[in-house]
Design an enzyme around this catalytic site. Structure first.
Site, PDB file in Angstrom:
ATOM      1  N   GLN A 245      -3.242 -16.944  -3.541  1.00 60.77           N
ATOM      2  CA  GLN A 245      -3.757 -16.256  -4.722  1.00 60.77           C
ATOM      3  C   GLN A 245      -4.963 -17.002  -5.301  1.00 60.77           C
ATOM      4  O   GLN A 245      -5.947 -16.382  -5.705  1.00 60.77           O
ATOM      5  CB  GLN A 245      -2.656 -16.136  -5.785  1.00 60.77           C
ATOM      6  CG  GLN A 245      -1.594 -15.104  -5.436  1.00 60.77           C
ATOM      7  CD  GLN A 245      -2.142 -13.687  -5.493  1.00 60.77           C
ATOM      8  OE1 GLN A 245      -2.792 -13.285  -6.446  1.00 60.77           O
ATOM      9  NE2 GLN A 245      -1.911 -12.915  -4.437  1.00 60.77           N
TER      10      GLN A 245
ATOM     11  N   HIS B 155       0.817  -1.212   0.000  1.00 58.50           N
ATOM     12  CA  HIS B 155       0.000   0.000   0.000  1.00 58.50           C
ATOM     13  C   HIS B 155       0.853   1.265   0.000  1.00 58.50           C
ATOM     14  O   HIS B 155       0.793   2.069   0.918  1.00 58.50           O
ATOM     15  CB  HIS B 155      -0.958  -0.011   1.190  1.00 58.50           C
ATOM     16  CG  HIS B 155      -2.079  -0.992   1.021  1.00 58.50           C
ATOM     17  ND1 HIS B 155      -2.115  -2.201   1.659  1.00 58.50           N
ATOM     18  CD2 HIS B 155      -3.197  -0.939   0.256  1.00 58.50           C
ATOM     19  CE1 HIS B 155      -3.219  -2.864   1.315  1.00 58.50           C
ATOM     20  NE2 HIS B 155      -3.890  -2.126   0.466  1.00 58.50           N
ATOM     21  N   ASN B 156       1.663   1.428  -1.024  1.00 54.64           N
ATOM     22  CA  ASN B 156       2.367   2.696  -1.194  1.00 54.64           C
ATOM     23  C   ASN B 156       1.821   3.381  -2.451  1.00 54.64           C
ATOM     24  O   ASN B 156       0.844   2.900  -3.035  1.00 54.64           O
ATOM     25  CB  ASN B 156       3.887   2.472  -1.203  1.00 54.64           C
ATOM     26  CG  ASN B 156       4.339   1.497  -2.288  1.00 54.64           C
ATOM     27  OD1 ASN B 156       3.839   1.543  -3.414  1.00 54.64           O
ATOM     28  ND2 ASN B 156       5.277   0.620  -1.935  1.00 54.64           N
TER      29      ASN B 156
ATOM     30  N   THR C 248       2.558   3.517  -5.391  1.00 53.03           N
ATOM     31  CA  THR C 248       2.496   2.787  -6.654  1.00 53.03           C
ATOM     32  C   THR C 248       1.147   2.076  -6.783  1.00 53.03           C
ATOM     33  O   THR C 248       0.564   2.014  -7.869  1.00 53.03           O
ATOM     34  CB  THR C 248       3.658   1.775  -6.744  1.00 53.03           C
ATOM     35  OG1 THR C 248       4.871   2.478  -6.477  1.00 53.03           O
ATOM     36  CG2 THR C 248       3.725   1.147  -8.109  1.00 53.03           C
TER      37      THR C 248
HETATM   38  C1  LIG Z   1       6.447   0.257  -2.859  1.00 59.19           C
HETATM   39  O1  LIG Z   1       6.981  -0.887  -2.208  1.00 59.19           O
HETATM   40  C2  LIG Z   1       7.937  -1.617  -2.944  1.00 59.19           C
HETATM   41  C3  LIG Z   1       8.331  -2.806  -2.118  1.00 59.19           C
HETATM   42  O2  LIG Z   1       7.386  -3.792  -2.185  1.00 59.19           O
HETATM   43  C4  LIG Z   1       9.114  -0.770  -3.277  1.00 59.19           C
HETATM   44  O3  LIG Z   1      10.024  -1.479  -4.057  1.00 59.19           O
HETATM   45  C5  LIG Z   1       8.625   0.461  -4.023  1.00 59.19           C
HETATM   46  O4  LIG Z   1       9.693   1.302  -4.267  1.00 59.19           O
HETATM   47  C6  LIG Z   1       7.564   1.197  -3.213  1.00 59.19           C
HETATM   48  N1  LIG Z   1       7.024   2.268  -4.009  1.00 59.19           N
HETATM   49  C7  LIG Z   1       6.848   3.487  -3.529  1.00 59.19           C
HETATM   50  C8  LIG Z   1       6.295   4.491  -4.459  1.00 59.19           C
HETATM   51  O5  LIG Z   1       7.084   3.781  -2.381  1.00 59.19           O
END
Ligand SMILES: *[C@@H]1O[C@H](CO)[C@@H](O)[C@H](O)[C@H]1NC(C)=O
Ligand SMILES: *[C@@H]1O[C@H](CO)[C@@H](O)[C@H](O)[C@H]1NC(C)=O
Ligand SMILES: *[C@@H]1O[C@H](CO)[C@@H](O)[C@H](O)[C@H]1NC(C)=O
Ligand SMILES: CC(=O)N[C@H]1CO[C@H](CO)[C@@H](O)[C@@H]1O
Length: 732
Positions: A681, A469-470, A472
């Site tokens: 999954q 949950h970031n 991305t």
């Molecule tokens: C989201 O988490 C992943 C790890 O699973 C990491 O590689 C990625 O850079 C992170 N993206 C952001 C935008 O923080």
């Protein structure tokens, strides 16, 4: 000792038992007190039975009529007092109990032997009673089962069918249970199939497969059936329709049938008629696929009770006169707008992965809470950074980034490329591009600089430390949302304000997500859980925080120039969509969508009023963001695998923390030492994804997504079959 032997030759007592399982009542019919009757009295007392004594047959009858004794012991030694057998016959004729047993007891006035006799009777009859009850329960279960069940003898004579069978096959039980009625056979089965089945059953093996059954009206229906031989019972066989797999063919849950809800169609045509009712098949291949999707939607595997009710009413409308049908229309109206949509869990196979996902995503976790496990955590909310990084404009996006976004309107767009090209700021860049493509700034009358600042501050409030949950994930959901908004049906039903709301909701829908599930926050007694009363904790927080951040500072307030009423409408729509991403309401949203949109659309030729009715627009928007939110299994395989890795890692981290802090472990299968990612999954797809995307595909027409879903599912299955637990097979 010897005395009892000599007496036994000539004298006997008559014992009459009729059974009830509560405290036993015993009636002694003895003309005179003697050693024998005294011994029985003593034995009753000792065994805890209630005992009455009657001296005459008249008194015995009176007493029996009043108390309905379970056991009657009559003195049969001296026939001059009364006729014990006549009394027995009377008991037979009036006893309402399940069984009456008469037996003789040889005279023996030894107290212990009377006691033993009573206990043995009690025991033996109780056991018989329990068997009868079990039998009764089994039949009640058969009668209540929603699956059609038929029991036949070896020579194919029907012995029993349950009400679901009557309902599905159209027969009345009476006509089938007449003497020597054979199991109706359809000519559509290959002859060797029937031979194969009977040879399988003869070998004592169960047979399961697809089979044509013959309905009363002569139609053959394809059913997925299971036939089980009853070993040692004269070759009986139990045939049962099973509700699983793709070949559901409406054999279950009675009449939820597209032909039956469509007033224009001839319902005698086979199920392939669906193709013509959807009225939009472009080429043969895609309409074939659509058919299987639609067939599945109409018999959704995870069916809420309300869906069944609606199906039954739909079917009843078919054969009802106009006023009744119209009244039922109004009933349906009400049913569709109230909150009756929680699914029945446990209708599918019990599977630990599914259970954990349901427990972890669909409850507040309190179920598993007990006493001292309730620990108050002091969780720090992330602060909004005071300074913002250098603003950029759509025109001065670096070429390498612009290049990775060239195909952002394609479903196969690679968000991870963008993640690395933007140094972990995919949301800001993709947001700028997509919002400008949809003319969001124009709609909101807001300068592009404000939108930039807004995207940046929202992205800054996603936690880069979360593995799933970031920002991305937010960018990915925004991407899927924009993709869905371009679909013809979606465009027909939504207004510009809905589109803008959808894009904003997607952008903010997980802002400040702590990387833990709602159940975790509730178990840990987090501030957020307390603030939101353990209800939709995260989703409420995302929605509330998004508006706080936005309106706190004019520099990033994209709503600033909106007219008040329009703002209210937009805000309402954004909140509704963000809250719709909460998984406890998953089945409610999907079921409402199917009942109010898929089914009416499939049944009617025109689509205008269904698509644009305000209450339906809300359902479309909720479904849209839900599908965008969990669309990972419909992405190209490589992307799907990466997402699966990220979400598993986030759940593993949660389990680690739960163990470390002594909190209840919400999803025990997500333990990094033991978890099978392919299995998790598969369960997720089976339980949450398949039905939902079938419905969404039937609406929005998404063959490419369904193709990916198919491939990805097969991929996880192939790993699971090799007993692999990892994301990928090991290198050769
Ligand atoms: C989201 O988490 C992943 C790890 O699973 C990491 O590689 C990625 O850079 C992170 N993206 C952001 C935008 O923080
Ligand atoms: C019946 O069994 C034979 C041999 O096992 C098999 O080849 C045939 O396909 C089966 N027929 C059907 C209709 O399943
Ligand atoms: C939580 O419950 C309390 C007491 O019922 C209520 O006053 C409060 O408004 C609720 N808060 C939320 C966010 O629902
Ligand atoms: C009123 C309305 O929106 N009608 C549409 C129904 O769907 C067909 C194609 O599926 C369109 O051509 C109509 O415009």
């Amino acid at each position: 000792m010897t005395l009892s032997l000599s007496l036994s030759l000539s004298l006997s007592l008559c014992v009459c038992v009729c059974v009830c399982v509560c405290v036993w009542q015993v009636l002694l019919v003895f003309a005179k007190d003697d050693a024998q009757s005294n011994s029985f009295c003593w034995a009753c007392e000792r065994a805890g039975f209630r005992c009455n004594v009657a001296r005459t047959p008249e008194a015995a009858l009176e007493s029996f009529q009043e108390k309905n004794h379970d056991l009657i012991i009559m003195d049969h030694r001296h026939s001059r007092y009364f006729d014990a057998e006549a009394l027995c016959r009377y008991v037979y004729s009036t006893c309402v109990c399940v069984s009456v047993v008469t037996q003789r007891y040889v005279e023996n006035s030894n107290m212990m032997s009377c006691y033993n006799e009573l206990i043995q009777l009690h025991h033996g009859e109780i056991r018989a009673q329990i068997k009868l009850r079990a039998c009764n329960a089994v039949f009640t279960a058969l009668e209540q089962s929603q699956e059609a069940i038929e029991i036949s003898s070896e020579d194919q004579i029907i012995q029993y069918v349950n009400p679901a069978y009557e309902c599905i096959m159209g027969y009345q039980r009476g006509e089938l249970l007449k003497e020597n009625t054979e199991v109706p056979k359809s000519e559509q089965n290959k002859p060797d199939l029937l031979d194969n089945i009977s040879s399988c059953l003869r070998r004592g093996k169960e047979w399961q497969g697809v089979y044509y059954a013959k309905k009363k009206n002569g139609d053959s229906v394809q059913q997925n059936v299971k036939m089980t031989p009853v070993v040692g019972q004269g070759g009986w066989c139990v045939r049962e329709c099973v509700c699983s797999g793709v070949l559901m063919c409406r054999c279950c849950g009675c009449v939820s049938d597209i032909q039956q809800s469509s007033k224009h169609k001839d319902r005698r045509k086979g199920s392939l008629d669906v193709r013509s009712t959807t009225s939009r098949g472009s080429d043969a291949g895609s309409s074939q696929r659509r058919h299987s999707s639609m067939a599945r939607i109409h018999s959704m595997t995870i069916e809420a009770p309300i869906t069944k009710v609606i199906n039954i009413i739909n079917a009843a409308q078919e054969s009802s006169p106009m006023p009744v049908a119209e009244a039922l229309d109004r009933v349906l109206e009400i049913l569709r707008t109230t909150e009756l949509y929680s699914p029945q869990l446990g209708t599918k196979e019990e599977d630990p992965h599914t259970n954990d996902l349901v427990g972890g995503l669909m409850t507040d976790g309190l179920r598993r809470l007990s006493g001292n496990e309730y620990i108050l955590a002091t969780k720090q909310l992330h602060h909004i950074p005071g300074h913002l990084t250098t603003p950029l404009s759509l025109n001065d996006i670096p070429p390498c980034i612009a290049q990775t976004m060239e195909n952002e309107d394609s479903w196969d767009f690679d968000i991870f490329n963008l993640e690395s090209a933007t140094m972990k700021r995919p949301l800001t860049y993709l947001g700028l591009k997509i919002f400008s493509r949809f003319g969001v700034c124009e709609f909101l009358s807001c300068p592009e600089a404000t939108l930039r600042s807004w995207l940046q501050i929202i992205e800054a409030n996603y936690h880069s430390s979360n593995s799933y949950h970031n920002s991305t994930h937010a960018a990915d959901v925004l991407h899927a949302t924009a993709y869905f908004l371009c679909k013809e049906r979606v465009k027909q039903s939504l207004d510009p304000i809905d589109e803008v709301a959808a894009l904003i909701a997607a952008t903010v829908h997980d802002v400040d997500h702590p990387g833990r599930t709602n159940s975790f926050l509730c178990n840990a007694g987090s501030e957020l859980a307390i603030l939101y009363n353990d209800t939709a904790v995260l989703e409420s927080h995302h929605a509330a925080l998004a508006f706080q951040i936005t309106t706190r500072d004019d520099k990033c307030n994209i709503f600033k120039n909106m007219e008040r009423n329009e703002y209210r409408t937009l805000r309402q729509a954004v909140i509704d969509m963000v809250l719709a991403t909460e998984m406890t309401k998953h089945f409610e949203h999907v079921n409402k969508f199917v009942n109010s949109i898929n089914k009416p659309l499939a049944a009617l030729e025109e689509n205008g009023s269904i698509l644009t009715a305000p209450e339906n627009r809300i359902l479309v928007k909720r479904m849209l963001i839900k599908c965008a939110d969990i669309s990972n299994p419909c992405r190209p395989l490589e992307l799907c695998i990466e997402w699966a890795g990220r979400i598993s890692e986030e759940y593993f981290a949660q389990t680690d923390e739960e163990k470390q802090q002594g909190l209840p472990v919400v999803m025990p299968v997500f333990d990094r030492n033991t978890c099978s990612i392919p299995k998790s999954q598969i369960s997720f797809i089976d339980y949450f994804i398949t039905d939902m995307f079938d419905a969404w595909d039937a609406f929005a027409d998404l063959p490419n997504l369904m193709q990916h879903l198919d491939n990805n599912f097969k991929y996880w299955k192939s790993l699971d079959e090799k007993k692999l637990h990892s994301l990928r097979p090991p290198p050769e």
